[in-house]
Design an enzyme around this catalytic site. Structure first.
Site, PDB file in Angstrom:
ATOM      1  N   ASN A 112       0.870  -1.178   0.000  1.00 15.45           N
ATOM      2  CA  ASN A 112       0.000   0.000   0.000  1.00 15.45           C
ATOM      3  C   ASN A 112       0.899   1.218   0.000  1.00 15.45           C
ATOM      4  O   ASN A 112       1.740   1.365   0.887  1.00 15.45           O
ATOM      5  CB  ASN A 112      -0.887  -0.026   1.257  1.00 15.45           C
ATOM      6  CG  ASN A 112      -1.658   1.264   1.470  1.00 15.45           C
ATOM      7  OD1 ASN A 112      -1.968   1.623   2.597  1.00 15.45           O
ATOM      8  ND2 ASN A 112      -1.994   1.979   0.413  1.00 15.45           N
ATOM      9  N   CYS A 252      -0.111  10.337   6.710  1.00 19.14           N
ATOM     10  CA  CYS A 252      -1.133  10.938   5.817  1.00 19.14           C
ATOM     11  C   CYS A 252      -2.345  11.404   6.635  1.00 19.14           C
ATOM     12  O   CYS A 252      -3.100  10.586   7.161  1.00 19.14           O
ATOM     13  CB  CYS A 252      -1.579   9.916   4.784  1.00 19.14           C
ATOM     14  SG  CYS A 252      -2.990  10.476   3.812  1.00 19.14           S
ATOM     15  N   TYR A 258     -10.734  11.195   5.729  1.00 19.56           N
ATOM     16  CA  TYR A 258     -11.656  10.512   4.822  1.00 19.56           C
ATOM     17  C   TYR A 258     -11.453   9.009   4.647  1.00 19.56           C
ATOM     18  O   TYR A 258     -12.413   8.242   4.697  1.00 19.56           O
ATOM     19  CB  TYR A 258     -11.580  11.213   3.449  1.00 19.56           C
ATOM     20  CG  TYR A 258     -12.304  10.501   2.344  1.00 19.56           C
ATOM     21  CD1 TYR A 258     -13.697  10.406   2.336  1.00 19.56           C
ATOM     22  CD2 TYR A 258     -11.599   9.901   1.306  1.00 19.56           C
ATOM     23  CE1 TYR A 258     -14.361   9.738   1.309  1.00 19.56           C
ATOM     24  CE2 TYR A 258     -12.266   9.241   0.274  1.00 19.56           C
ATOM     25  CZ  TYR A 258     -13.639   9.156   0.291  1.00 19.56           C
ATOM     26  OH  TYR A 258     -14.290   8.500  -0.712  1.00 19.56           O
ATOM     27  N   ASP A 361     -19.501  18.075   4.694  1.00 20.98           N
ATOM     28  CA  ASP A 361     -18.841  17.051   3.868  1.00 20.98           C
ATOM     29  C   ASP A 361     -17.357  17.050   4.237  1.00 20.98           C
ATOM     30  O   ASP A 361     -16.855  17.986   4.874  1.00 20.98           O
ATOM     31  CB  ASP A 361     -19.043  17.355   2.379  1.00 20.98           C
ATOM     32  CG  ASP A 361     -18.852  16.116   1.501  1.00 20.98           C
ATOM     33  OD1 ASP A 361     -18.501  15.047   2.043  1.00 20.98           O
ATOM     34  OD2 ASP A 361     -19.046  16.221   0.283  1.00 20.98           O
ATOM     35  N   CYS A 451       1.642  14.415   7.044  1.00 22.25           N
ATOM     36  CA  CYS A 451       1.736  14.938   5.679  1.00 22.25           C
ATOM     37  C   CYS A 451       0.453  15.716   5.430  1.00 22.25           C
ATOM     38  O   CYS A 451      -0.643  15.215   5.681  1.00 22.25           O
ATOM     39  CB  CYS A 451       1.860  13.812   4.658  1.00 22.25           C
ATOM     40  SG  CYS A 451       1.767  14.413   2.947  1.00 22.25           S
TER      41      CYS A 451
END
Ligand code: SF4
Length: 478
Positions: A112, A252, A258, A361, A451
């Site tokens: 990944n 990340c 998300y 959102d 990051c």
């Protein structure tokens, strides 16, 4: 998890089981929990102590595996992968694990992330006559292992890992060993857990991209695989070594915004908690007079919950998501406005009519879907729509294992917040500040461990792999 449109695309999920009689079955279950990280292909490779067998195919985990296909991968240690293509075309040849026979024996690997020096390394190998069987950057690691002057597989793998740059959380299996490694900046998550053995039996080791995979297989989370660490499982036990010193951390932050599931611990922090904090912070930074808070399901739900709690406004599910939409759908010949979005989301007129709505959102990528959602809600009679986004404007592409459109397709790269508001037709629009996002992820104000390049355009690696970005015409439409 992914709403599947106008979003950054999920990356990949990896899982590994060491020393369990049903290793492949546990991998399969782990992959099932990680399905949101990649839906294009799934695969498992397992060692029975002598040889490695693998099975992989295009499709969802539940389509690819059944009793018969799982029986083809016997053994006590196994690795699994679910893929969304970030590097290399989406085809069976790029599905993982990738299995090769090399001078150091048979090896299977799953990864990944994205290697930023992959194109450069590949060119060099090809100039010297190497032949690649896939387009995936992961295969580079196998070539580096084969060409390493080190004699043992653990040493050759450590040597290979020192030569690659970028984001990698990878698992690898040989006849006698199982390995897990994470890049020195720790871009992508990788957790390590333990499955308690039955009476008199040894515990099994579980490794997965997200801890939600552990819950399904009865594994206990112990810790993350550390940046720069190589975990080696074999007859000698479970050993840890460092192939490189840990660098400035670049976890990340979008995993928290998300990608990851709220029931996972990512980089040691609960995603439910960080995402709710984003909602609290967003409500503090950008309050608005309104009647209800409505999430864009599913990924906007947790931040909306935080926004509602902080603002004291009721949370209402004013948009209903259809979870059973496939990849393609036949549209009626008389065009239905916003058909693509309507297939997936439908507004609840009774909740929206005459109401001032805060619509929460998690991101705006191109803006086209937000525009359609706002239009749909207005047509249901919403009096005002105030859009709140639980991260800063996305202005730059990712080179670390996340599929993003080119910079020019990111609406925030060329438009101000006011211009975006106008484009999507909202009454107001606010994004969470970068400081607010970092605070919600419990970052150190003095020195970040995250990051945040897609919000700043400043990258933590010396160079990025521009070959990874796909030409504009291949980017899927909203
Ligand atoms: Fe994550 Fe964005 Fe960094 Fe990519 S650029 S690793 S998506 S924070």
């Amino acid at each position: 998890m992914s709403s599947g449109f106008d979003k950054f695309k999920d990356e990949c999920g990896v899982v590994a089981i060491y020393d369990h009689p049903e290793a492949a079955k546990l991998c399969y279950l782990g992959l099932h929990a990680l399905q949101h990280r990649g839906q294009e292909s799934a695969g498992i490779a397992a060692s029975d102590g002598n040889s490695i067998n693998a099975y992989k195919a295009m499709g969802l985990v539940s389509d690819v595996f059944n009793e018969e296909t799982l029986a083809r991968v016997p053994g006590r240690f196994a690795i699994g992968h679910t893929r969304y293509s970030t590097a290399g075309d989406s085809a069976l040849l790029n599905a993982q694990p990738i299995v090769v026979d090399c001078n150091k024996g048979r090896v299977a690997i799953a990864h990944n992330g994205n290697l930023v020096n992959a194109a450069d390394l590949r060119q060099r190998f090809e100039r010297n006559g190497s032949i690649f069987q896939t387009n995936a950057d992961t295969e580079i690691v196998l070539h580096l292992i084969a060409q390493s002057r080190e004699h043992t597989i653990p040493d050759a793998l450590a040597d290979a890992l020192r030569r690659i740059e970028g984001a990698f959380s990878l698992v690898m299996v040989t006849a006698n060993h199982l390995f897990a490694a994470r890049d020195p900046r720790g871009f992508r998550p990788l957790a390590l857990g333990r499955i308690p053995g039955a009476e008199g039996q040894r515990d099994a080791i579980a490794i997965a991209s997200e801890t939600c995979a552990f819950d399904l297989i009865g594994a206990r989370y112990e810790r993350d695989v550390k940046p720069g660490e190589l975990v080696v499982c074999g007859a000698e036990g479970v050993q840890s070594r460092y192939f490189a010193p840990s660098a400035q951390q670049a976890n990340c932050i979008f995993e928290h915004v998300y990608f990851s599931r709220p029931d996972s611990l990512i980089f040691g922090l609960s995603v439910q908690k960080s995402r709710e904090e984003m909602g609290y912070q967003l409500a503090r930074e950008s309050p608005v007079e309104a009647d209800i808070v409505v999430p864009v399901p599913d990924s906007g739900v947790t931040a909306a919950l935080g926004y509602a709690r902080q603002s004291g406004l009721p949370l209402q599910f004013g948009l209903i998501r259809n979870h059973y939409v496939g990849r393609t759908f036949i549209e009626p010949s008389q065009k239905v406005r916003d058909f693509g979005v309507k297939l997936k989301l439908n507004p609840v007129r009774e909740l929206l009519q005459g109401r001032k709505v805060v619509l929460v959102d998690d991101s705006i990528v191109r803006g086209t879907t937000s525009r359609k959602i706002v239009r749909m809600m207005r047509s249901c009679g919403a009096a005002e729509i105030h859009v709140r986004i639980s991260c800063p404007p996305t202005i730059a592409p990712c080179y670390y294992g996340v599929d993003t459109p080119e910079r020019r397709q990111l609406i925030a790269a060329s438009k101000t917040v006011e211009e975006i508001r106008e484009f999507i037709g909202a009454d107001s629009l606010s994004f969470l500040s970068l400081e607010g996002l970092r605070a919600a992820c419990f970052d150190d104000p003095a020195q970040t461990r995250y990051c945040t390049s897609c919000y700043t355009g400043k990258y933590p690696t010396d160079f990025v792999d521009l070959h990874r970005i796909r030409p504009a015409e291949t980017v899927p439409a909203d």
